[in-house]
Structure formats: C-alpha cells, structure tokens
Enzyme design. Structure first.
Site, PDB file in Angstrom:
ATOM      1  CD  GLU A  17       2.170  -1.675   7.347  1.00 33.62           C
ATOM      2  OE1 GLU A  17       1.075  -1.241   7.741  1.00 33.62           O
ATOM      3  OE2 GLU A  17       2.759  -2.373   6.267  1.00 33.62           O
ATOM      4  CG  HIS A 151      -9.936  -7.818  -1.112  1.00 36.69           C
ATOM      5  ND1 HIS A 151      -9.493  -8.901  -1.769  1.00 36.69           N
ATOM      6  CD2 HIS A 151      -8.937  -7.713   0.001  1.00 36.69           C
ATOM      7  CE1 HIS A 151      -8.785  -9.823  -1.200  1.00 36.69           C
ATOM      8  NE2 HIS A 151      -8.240  -9.128  -0.010  1.00 36.69           N
TER       9      HIS A 151
END
Length: 289
Positions: A17, A151
């Site tokens: 990435e 999360h």
C-alpha cells in the site's frame, strides 16, 4: 485482472500500500519507491488517499500510472466521506476509463477537525451500503477492511463481526485487515469470522514500526495500544530512531514469517511510501510464490 480472480487462482498473494505525497510532495520519489517494490512481483498495489477525501484526484493519477504505464494491478480506495451516490458513480466511471477494476470500499474516517463520521446527504452511512452500490454500478472486484481487534466504534469484536458479515453479504470479494502487532489477534479474528460463516479470503496487513511515535499515534486513532512488551521495549529505545527502525523491521519480519508458517492467503504491507524496509523484510522471508 480482478483481485478476486487472482485469489481464486493463487495460493498466496503479495501486495503493498502506498499513498499520495502531500500537495507539494515529490511524486517522482513515490514512483522511485514503487519501481523498487514491483521488482518483488506483487499481485497488486493499493493506492489510498487522505482523510476526508483529500488527494483523491492525485490518488487516481497515481493509480492510473501504476496500472497503465507500469502494468501493475491497482486496488483503488473509495470512501463514503463527503460523497453522494452521484459522486461515487462519477468516480467509478473515472476508474473504468483508467482500466482500474479493483476497489477497496471503506466508510472512511471523519474529516480532520470532526469527531464522528457524518453521512453526506444523498450518500452512504456504512461501507456495506457502498459495497452494494458499487456492485450495482458495474463489474468491479471489491475488497473491504477487517479489524482483528474490532473497529474503534464497535461495541465489541463480536458486534464488529456482525457488521463485517453485512459487508460480505453486500458483495465483498476479499478482506484486508487493519495492521496489528499480535498475531494471536489475527488468529482469533479468523476463528470468529469462520463462526460467522465468512468464507472469503482474508489478507493480514503488516506495518513495520519505522517511527515509534507515529505508529503509536496511528494505533491509538484506531482505538488500540501496542502489545505491552513491544511498547515497553520501544519506549526504551524511542530516542534512538535507528534502533527503533532496526527493531521494527526485525519485529515485522518475525511477525510475517509466523503468519506464513500459519498458512495465510497473502500478506499486505503498509509501506509508508518506503521501499528499503520492505526490501529488508522480504529478503528474510520464505514466500510461497
């Protein structure tokens, strides 16, 4: 080639990435990094953009160049932040024109200066809605994010897995996890996703600690702390950047090799736009290519 097809045909994938430099940053320096990374024959390169949609146009330019000039598969990020359904449709059209057919669908973080995500009128509140919309707009391979520790806004990891299942059921083809530093968190995550009947490929994300304060801040923004022993040691060498980087590379190498021994479907490296540390890590790994 679509990533879902790559994953169906390969036992293991390697991916990296990168992100656009700041507005006045050196784009050619980024492509120097990418030119080194592609020597390792990655299956795809993920191109993100800034919080709140900043650098979105530059991210598209980078993705197009990686795809069409360097002939590398691109995973383009797409978030719900500040975008209506019509805006998303236009972005998808731009992706098609540039022959980009892989998308990482994310809800996205709140823009700078705001504490909570706010749905844009005419837009989407959840990544699952974005996934469903992308599927309705055309033929893309869609990835989504997984969070081995849950999360930050989820009440529990179990609650987060329920939300993850919604993303999968909306048409997600594969998952890439947020970075983590304790592989046991990833293994437990795999167990819980299996229990939830999530069967799509899950690729672990690894980030080498090259700057301790930066990574600690990133982890805290995600609602997590570094493992106690790792954090304690990093605190002891925090004033010695060269030692931090050396240990960070060694730690990421050991973490990645353990995941490989476990039999993961792939490894996704968050490179922080630097190639040398990733080179060092990969040179010490036995990749099942």
């Amino acid at each position: 080639m679509k990533i879902k097809d790559i994953l169906s045909n390969k036992r293991f994938t390697l991916s990296f990435e990168v992100f656009p430099p700041k507005r006045d940053g050196n784009l050619e320096a980024l492509f120097d990094t990418i030119s080194v990374l592609i020597k390792f024959k990655p299956d795809f390169i993920s191109v993100t953009y800034g919080a709140g949609g900043s650098n979105k146009d530059l991210a598209l330019e980078i993705g197009s160049r990686v795809k069409n000039q360097l002939q590398q598969e691109v995973l383009a990020h797409l978030t719900c932040v500040g975008a209506t359904a019509s805006d998303i449709a236009e972005i998808l059209s731009a992706f098609r024109k540039e022959h980009i057919e892989n998308i990482l669908a994310l809800r996205g973080d709140p823009p700078a200066g705001t504490e909570k995500f706010k749905r844009t009128e005419g837009g989407f509140a959840y990544a699952s809605e974005l996934v469903a919309f992308i599927n309705s707009e055309g033929s893309f391979s869609i990835g989504a994010a997984g969070y081995p520790q849950g999360h930050i806004e989820a009440m529990s990891l179990e609650a987060d897995i329920i939300n993850l299942k919604r993303k999968v059921d909306a048409g997600t083809d594969f998952l890439i996890t947020q970075f983590f530093f304790d592989n046991d968190d990833f293994y437990k995550f795999l167990d819980k996703t299996a229990q939830a009947k999530i069967t799509i490929p899950i690729i672990p994300g690894i980030i080498p600690i090259l700057n301790y304060k930066q990574i600690k801040r990133m982890a805290q923004l995600n609602g997590h702390e570094l493992p106690v022993r790792l954090n304690k040691y990093m605190e002891s060498i925090a004033e010695h950047p060269a030692e931090v980087e050396k240990y960070g590379i060694d730690y990421a190498t050991r973490q990645a090799q353990e995941l490989l021994n476990y039999g993961v479907r792939g490894i996704h490296f968050y490179c922080m736009n630097r190639s040398a540390p990733v080179q060092q890590i990969l040179s010490n790994l036995s990749l099942p290519r």
